[in-house]
Design a protein around this motif. Structure first.
Motif, PDB file in Angstrom:
ATOM      1  N   LEU A  49     -19.058 -75.424-107.655  1.00  0.00           N
ATOM      2  CA  LEU A  49     -19.387 -76.166-106.439  1.00  0.00           C
ATOM      3  C   LEU A  49     -20.884 -76.094-106.108  1.00  0.00           C
ATOM      4  CD1 LEU A  49     -16.332 -75.241-104.187  1.00  0.00           C
ATOM      5  CD2 LEU A  49     -16.663 -77.282-105.598  1.00  0.00           C
ATOM      6  N   ALA A  50     -21.655 -75.345-106.891  1.00  0.00           N
ATOM      7  CA  ALA A  50     -23.099 -75.263-106.627  1.00  0.00           C
ATOM      8  C   ALA A  50     -23.713 -76.645-106.779  1.00  0.00           C
ATOM      9  CB  ALA A  50     -23.760 -74.276-107.589  1.00  0.00           C
ATOM     10  N   GLY A  51     -24.551 -77.018-105.835  1.00  0.00           N
ATOM     11  CA  GLY A  51     -25.199 -78.324-105.893  1.00  0.00           C
ATOM     12  C   GLY A  51     -24.355 -79.445-105.309  1.00  0.00           C
ATOM     13  N   HIS A  52     -23.141 -79.115-104.836  1.00  0.00           N
ATOM     14  CA  HIS A  52     -22.281 -80.123-104.200  1.00  0.00           C
ATOM     15  C   HIS A  52     -22.114 -79.778-102.723  1.00  0.00           C
ATOM     16  CE1 HIS A  52     -21.429 -81.814-108.097  1.00  0.00           C
ATOM     17  NE2 HIS A  52     -21.056 -80.632-108.557  1.00  0.00           N
ATOM     18  N   LYS A  53     -21.977 -80.816-101.894  1.00  0.00           N
ATOM     19  CA  LYS A  53     -21.821 -80.596-100.456  1.00  0.00           C
ATOM     20  C   LYS A  53     -20.329 -80.441-100.184  1.00  0.00           C
ATOM     21  CE  LYS A  53     -24.523 -82.337 -96.610  1.00  0.00           C
ATOM     22  NZ  LYS A  53     -25.346 -81.163 -96.327  1.00  0.00           N
ATOM     23  N   SER A  54     -19.811 -79.267-100.546  1.00  0.00           N
ATOM     24  CA  SER A  54     -18.376 -79.008-100.473  1.00  0.00           C
ATOM     25  C   SER A  54     -17.939 -78.696 -99.050  1.00  0.00           C
ATOM     26  CB  SER A  54     -18.048 -77.824-101.384  1.00  0.00           C
ATOM     27  OG  SER A  54     -16.790 -77.292-101.079  1.00  0.00           O
ATOM     28  N   LEU A  55     -16.703 -79.108 -98.726  1.00  0.00           N
ATOM     29  CA  LEU A  55     -16.112 -78.711 -97.442  1.00  0.00           C
ATOM     30  C   LEU A  55     -15.860 -77.210 -97.382  1.00  0.00           C
ATOM     31  CD1 LEU A  55     -13.560 -81.613 -96.817  1.00  0.00           C
ATOM     32  CD2 LEU A  55     -15.741 -81.228 -95.662  1.00  0.00           C
ATOM     33  N   SER A  56     -15.908 -76.526 -98.511  1.00  0.00           N
ATOM     34  CA  SER A  56     -15.790 -75.062 -98.524  1.00  0.00           C
ATOM     35  C   SER A  56     -17.136 -74.458 -98.163  1.00  0.00           C
ATOM     36  CB  SER A  56     -15.312 -74.590 -99.898  1.00  0.00           C
ATOM     37  OG  SER A  56     -13.946 -74.899-100.072  1.00  0.00           O
ATOM     38  N   ALA A  57     -17.543 -74.676 -96.925  1.00  0.00           N
ATOM     39  CA  ALA A  57     -18.886 -74.314 -96.474  1.00  0.00           C
ATOM     40  C   ALA A  57     -18.897 -73.034 -95.639  1.00  0.00           C
ATOM     41  CB  ALA A  57     -19.492 -75.471 -95.673  1.00  0.00           C
ATOM     42  N   GLY A  58     -17.802 -72.276 -95.688  1.00  0.00           N
ATOM     43  CA  GLY A  58     -17.717 -71.063 -94.873  1.00  0.00           C
ATOM     44  C   GLY A  58     -18.813 -70.055 -95.187  1.00  0.00           C
ATOM     45  N   GLY A  59     -19.259 -69.999 -96.428  1.00  0.00           N
ATOM     46  CA  GLY A  59     -20.340 -69.074 -96.784  1.00  0.00           C
ATOM     47  C   GLY A  59     -21.633 -69.394 -96.055  1.00  0.00           C
ATOM     48  N   TRP A  60     -21.904 -70.694 -95.855  1.00  0.00           N
ATOM     49  CA  TRP A  60     -23.113 -71.093 -95.135  1.00  0.00           C
ATOM     50  C   TRP A  60     -23.009 -70.715 -93.662  1.00  0.00           C
ATOM     51  CZ3 TRP A  60     -26.081 -71.912 -99.019  1.00  0.00           C
ATOM     52  CH2 TRP A  60     -25.593 -72.541-100.180  1.00  0.00           C
ATOM     53  N   VAL A  61     -21.808 -70.810 -93.117  1.00  0.00           N
ATOM     54  CA  VAL A  61     -21.597 -70.377 -91.728  1.00  0.00           C
ATOM     55  C   VAL A  61     -21.923 -68.887 -91.605  1.00  0.00           C
ATOM     56  CG1 VAL A  61     -19.887 -70.067 -89.900  1.00  0.00           C
ATOM     57  CG2 VAL A  61     -19.843 -72.154 -91.302  1.00  0.00           C
ATOM     58  N   MET A  62     -21.450 -68.097 -92.580  1.00  0.00           N
ATOM     59  CA  MET A  62     -21.702 -66.657 -92.521  1.00  0.00           C
ATOM     60  C   MET A  62     -23.191 -66.347 -92.724  1.00  0.00           C
ATOM     61  SD  MET A  62     -18.754 -65.567 -91.690  1.00  0.00           S
ATOM     62  CE  MET A  62     -18.776 -63.767 -91.881  1.00  0.00           C
ATOM     63  N   ALA A  89     -31.118 -69.061 -92.019  1.00  0.00           N
ATOM     64  CA  ALA A  89     -31.101 -68.151 -93.163  1.00  0.00           C
ATOM     65  C   ALA A  89     -31.721 -68.823 -94.377  1.00  0.00           C
ATOM     66  CB  ALA A  89     -29.667 -67.744 -93.487  1.00  0.00           C
ATOM     67  N   LEU A  90     -32.422 -68.036 -95.183  1.00  0.00           N
ATOM     68  CA  LEU A  90     -32.820 -68.462 -96.532  1.00  0.00           C
ATOM     69  C   LEU A  90     -31.948 -67.698 -97.523  1.00  0.00           C
ATOM     70  CD1 LEU A  90     -36.741 -68.466 -96.315  1.00  0.00           C
ATOM     71  CD2 LEU A  90     -35.132 -70.361 -95.893  1.00  0.00           C
ATOM     72  N   LEU A  91     -31.559 -68.385 -98.604  1.00  0.00           N
ATOM     73  CA  LEU A  91     -30.636 -67.777 -99.566  1.00  0.00           C
ATOM     74  C   LEU A  91     -31.288 -67.571-100.922  1.00  0.00           C
ATOM     75  CD1 LEU A  91     -28.722 -69.886 -97.648  1.00  0.00           C
ATOM     76  CD2 LEU A  91     -27.049 -68.514 -98.874  1.00  0.00           C
ATOM     77  N   SER A  92     -30.870 -66.483-101.564  1.00  0.00           N
ATOM     78  CA  SER A  92     -31.288 -66.190-102.931  1.00  0.00           C
ATOM     79  C   SER A  92     -30.107 -66.390-103.866  1.00  0.00           C
ATOM     80  CB  SER A  92     -31.758 -64.738-103.042  1.00  0.00           C
ATOM     81  OG  SER A  92     -32.739 -64.453-102.085  1.00  0.00           O
ATOM     82  N   THR A  93     -30.399 -66.473-105.162  1.00  0.00           N
ATOM     83  CA  THR A  93     -29.317 -66.527-106.143  1.00  0.00           C
ATOM     84  C   THR A  93     -28.896 -65.108-106.531  1.00  0.00           C
ATOM     85  OG1 THR A  93     -30.718 -66.403-108.091  1.00  0.00           O
ATOM     86  CG2 THR A  93     -30.368 -68.603-107.131  1.00  0.00           C
ATOM     87  N   GLU A  98     -32.795 -71.914-101.168  1.00  0.00           N
ATOM     88  CA  GLU A  98     -32.656 -72.942-100.129  1.00  0.00           C
ATOM     89  C   GLU A  98     -32.383 -72.302 -98.777  1.00  0.00           C
ATOM     90  OE1 GLU A  98     -29.563 -75.624-101.408  1.00  0.00           O
ATOM     91  OE2 GLU A  98     -28.186 -74.011-101.927  1.00  0.00           O
ATOM     92  N   GLY A  99     -32.386 -73.162 -97.745  1.00  0.00           N
ATOM     93  CA  GLY A  99     -31.952 -72.747 -96.431  1.00  0.00           C
ATOM     94  C   GLY A  99     -30.443 -72.872 -96.334  1.00  0.00           C
ATOM     95  N   ASP A 100     -29.859 -72.388 -95.228  1.00  0.00           N
ATOM     96  CA  ASP A 100     -28.402 -72.406 -95.108  1.00  0.00           C
ATOM     97  C   ASP A 100     -27.842 -73.813 -94.941  1.00  0.00           C
ATOM     98  OD1 ASP A 100     -29.068 -72.840 -92.414  1.00  0.00           O
ATOM     99  OD2 ASP A 100     -28.734 -70.753 -91.886  1.00  0.00           O
ATOM    100  N   SER A 101     -28.692 -74.775 -94.566  1.00  0.00           N
ATOM    101  CA  SER A 101     -28.230 -76.159 -94.480  1.00  0.00           C
ATOM    102  C   SER A 101     -29.391 -77.113 -94.740  1.00  0.00           C
ATOM    103  CB  SER A 101     -27.609 -76.434 -93.114  1.00  0.00           C
ATOM    104  OG  SER A 101     -28.579 -76.256 -92.099  1.00  0.00           O
ATOM    105  N   ALA A 102     -30.308 -76.713 -95.611  1.00  0.00           N
ATOM    106  CA  ALA A 102     -31.519 -77.504 -95.852  1.00  0.00           C
ATOM    107  C   ALA A 102     -32.170 -77.030 -97.142  1.00  0.00           C
ATOM    108  CB  ALA A 102     -32.499 -77.328 -94.691  1.00  0.00           C
ATOM    109  N   ASN A 103     -33.002 -77.890 -97.717  1.00  0.00           N
ATOM    110  CA  ASN A 103     -33.785 -77.498 -98.891  1.00  0.00           C
ATOM    111  C   ASN A 103     -35.068 -76.804 -98.445  1.00  0.00           C
ATOM    112  OD1 ASN A 103     -32.414 -80.359-100.160  1.00  0.00           O
ATOM    113  ND2 ASN A 103     -32.389 -78.520-101.421  1.00  0.00           N
ATOM    114  N   LEU A 104     -35.675 -76.062 -99.359  1.00  0.00           N
ATOM    115  CA  LEU A 104     -36.843 -75.236 -99.053  1.00  0.00           C
ATOM    116  C   LEU A 104     -38.062 -75.707 -99.842  1.00  0.00           C
ATOM    117  CD1 LEU A 104     -38.122 -72.606 -97.848  1.00  0.00           C
ATOM    118  CD2 LEU A 104     -37.261 -71.420 -99.888  1.00  0.00           C
ATOM    119  N   PHE A 105     -39.183 -75.831 -99.132  1.00  0.00           N
ATOM    120  CA  PHE A 105     -40.484 -76.119 -99.766  1.00  0.00           C
ATOM    121  C   PHE A 105     -41.472 -75.038 -99.328  1.00  0.00           C
ATOM    122  CE2 PHE A 105     -40.189 -80.417-101.634  1.00  0.00           C
ATOM    123  CZ  PHE A 105     -38.966 -80.829-101.133  1.00  0.00           C
ATOM    124  N   LEU A 106     -42.313 -74.591-100.271  1.00  0.00           N
ATOM    125  CA  LEU A 106     -43.377 -73.631 -99.979  1.00  0.00           C
ATOM    126  C   LEU A 106     -44.708 -74.214-100.433  1.00  0.00           C
ATOM    127  CD1 LEU A 106     -42.008 -70.203-101.374  1.00  0.00           C
ATOM    128  CD2 LEU A 106     -41.784 -71.116 -99.039  1.00  0.00           C
TER     129      LEU A 106
END
Lengths: 272, 272
Positions: free
Chosen positions: A145-158, A171-175, A182-190
Motif C-alpha cells: 500500500l506504500a505510495g497509495h492513498k489507502s483508506l487504511s490510514a490509521g497509521g497516519w492518524v497515530m 509529523a514527519l515520517l522516516s522509512t 514525507e509528512g503525515d498527510s503531505a509531501n516534503l521538500f527541503l
C-alpha cells in the motif's frame, strides 16, 4: 453482512456504508480534492492517480466516477451552504463481501463527501506549521500500500497524534531504513545548499498531485533525504492539495525561515 | 461531512457510516466474534481486548457496548435466518470529524454486523489449508497499530491476495527483522522438536483470543520464530476465533502432517 443501526437490524442490501469493506477492513482508496468557487481542481490528475492505485489493488475502476462527481459536487456544495473553498472526498472501495478476499466479485463502493473550508489567498504559502520526526509509524517502501492513498490510514492518524502529543502541529515520517520521506498527510521538500529536494517515489512516498506540479514548475530534484539533511536545511515545506505549499517553521524544535524565499516562489507558480 | 448517496446529498447529521472516520480513514478497531447457537463466545475477552486497544488509540470505550451487543445479536440472527454459526463484527471508530485528528471530540462510532457461517463440528481442527510466506507486507513491531485489530486492515487484504496469486490459501507474515510472526488473519503455532511454539506479542503479534486459550490449556511456549523454524516444523497450525485450530497442510509447498496429533489434542481442549 446485516447491520445493526438505529435500534434495528438491516439486511445486507440495505446496510449501506456500514456493510462496505471500506469501513469493515479499510479496503479501498481515497482522493482529497481542493474545490474553489465550485470547481474541483486538477480533477483529471486525481482520477488518474485513483485509477492507477485501483489497478494496483485489484479494484475495478468505475467508468462513471467522473460523471458521478459532476453530479454530486453542486448538490454537496448546496448542502454545505456554498463555501468558497471545500474538500471533496472520493472513497473507492472493494465493495461488499465477507473475508479478507471475498469469493464473489462485488461492484466497487463509491462514497463522495464534502466539507467546507476557510478561505485563503491564492498563490501564497499557507500559514506555517511546526513539525517533529516521529519514531513510528515507519514507512516500508516494499509495503503493497506504500505510495497509495489507502483508506487504511490509521497509521497516519497515530503519527499526527504523536506529533500533537510532542507539542508540534504535524509529523514527519522516516522509512524502516531511516531516510525521511514525507509528512503525515503531505509531501516534503527541503532546501539544502540552495537546492530544492524531495524524496523519490521509490522510497514509498505518495505521488502527491501538488508534489508533481512543483516538480513540473521548479528546479526541484528527487533525492533520498537522510536525517542529517533536516539539520542542514535552510527552508522546508510540505505540499498537499488542500494546503498547497505549507512552510515548516520548525523541525524538532530547530527554527526555520517560514515562509522562506523558495516557498514563496514555488507557491506563486502554483496559482490554480 | 456531507455525503452523496443514492442520488442526493445528505447533511452531516444524516450521512451515517459514509461520514464516519472508520470509512474515511480506517480510524477504528474491530472484533470478530464466533456465535454458536445464538451465543457470542468469549464475549468478555473480546470486549476486554477492544477496550485495551481503544485506550491505546485514544478512542473512548462506550460503557453501553455490551448492552448494545445483547440487544443487536438476536435481531441480526433473525435477519440472517438463524444460522447455527455466525460471525459477529463489532466496529468501534473515532466517530466523526475532518482531518487526521479532529479538533472536536466526537462520540465513538459503533457498527455491529453479522454474517451467517457454515456449521462445523466442535472440538476438532478446521479443514487444513496451504500457506506461503509473503515478502510483503512486513509487520513492524514498533508500529503504533501493531498488535491491535485496526480497521486499517488493507495490508492484510493485500497479503491474502498475494497468497492466492501464489496458489495458496493463506499468507504467513514476517517482520521487518525477518522473523515469522502470524497468518494474515490468525495466529501461528509450530511444532518444532516436539515443542509447541508461538511468537511473543512483543514481535507485533495480535493477542488472539484463541491464541491465549491455547497458551492457557497447553504447554505452548512463546519464542521468536526464525524462517528456518518453518523448515524444521513437523506440524503447523493457525488459530482464530472463527476457525479455531486450522492446520497448515503445506508451507511454501513443503507438505506437513495435517491435522497432526498436536493440532488434534489442542483443538479437543478448546471445546466452547
Amino acid at each position: 453482512v446485516s447491520v445493526w443501526t438505529g435500534g434495528r437490524a438491516l439486511p445486507d442490501g440495505e446496510s449501506g456504508a456500514a456493510g462496505d469493506r471500506g469501513l469493515l477492513l479499510g479496503d479501498g482508496l481515497f482522493e482529497t480534492i481542493h474545490v474553489r468557487d465550485g470547481v474541483a481542481l486538477h480533477l483529471d490528475r486525481h482520477l488518474g492517480r485513483l485509477q492507477h492505485s485501483a489497478d494496483a489493488l485489484g479494484i475495478p475502476f468505475p467508468a462513471r466516477l467522473a460523471a458521478s462527481v459532476a453530479e454530486a459536487l453542486p448538490e454537496l456544495l448546496r448542502v454545505e451552504a456554498s463555501p468558497a473553498r471545500a474538500a471533496l472526498r472520493l472513497c473507492l472501495t472493494r465493495g461488499r463481501g465477507r473475508g479478507l478476499v471475498p469469493k464473489e466479485t462485488s461492484a466497487p463502493g463509491q462514497w463522495i463527501s464534502l466539507s467546507g473550508l476557510d478561505d485563503r489567498p491564492r498563490g501564497e504559502p499557507s500559514p506555517a506549521v511546526s513539525a517533529v520526526v516521529v519514531p513510528s509509524p515507519r514507512v516500508d517502501p516494499t509495503h503493497p500500500l506504500a505510495g497509495h492513498k489507502s483508506l487504511s490510514a490509521g497509521g497516519w492518524v497515530m503519527a499526527r497524534r504523536a506529533a500533537l502529543a510532542a507539542g508540534a502541529d504535524v509529523a514527519l515520517l522516516s522509512t524502516v531504513d531511516g531516510d525521511v520521506v514525507e509528512g503525515d498527510s503531505a509531501n516534503l521538500f527541503l532546501v539544502v545548499g540552495g537546492s530544492l529536494l524531495t524524496p523519490p517515489l521509490a522510497r514509498g512516498v505518495l505521488p502527491g498531485i501538488t508534489r508533481t506540479r512543483v516538480l513540473e514548475t521548479s528546479a526541484a530534484i528527487e533525492r533520498v533525504l537522510a536525517a542529517e539533511d533536516l539539520l542542514g536545511a535552510s527552508e522546508a515545506f510540505l505540499t498537499s492539495s488542500l494546503a498547497g505549499v505549507q512552510p515548516l517553521r520548525s523541525i524538532d524544535g530547530r527554527r526555520l525561515l517560514a515562509p522562506g524565499p523558495v516557498a514563496v516562489a514555488v507557491a506563486a507558480r502554483l496559482v490554480d
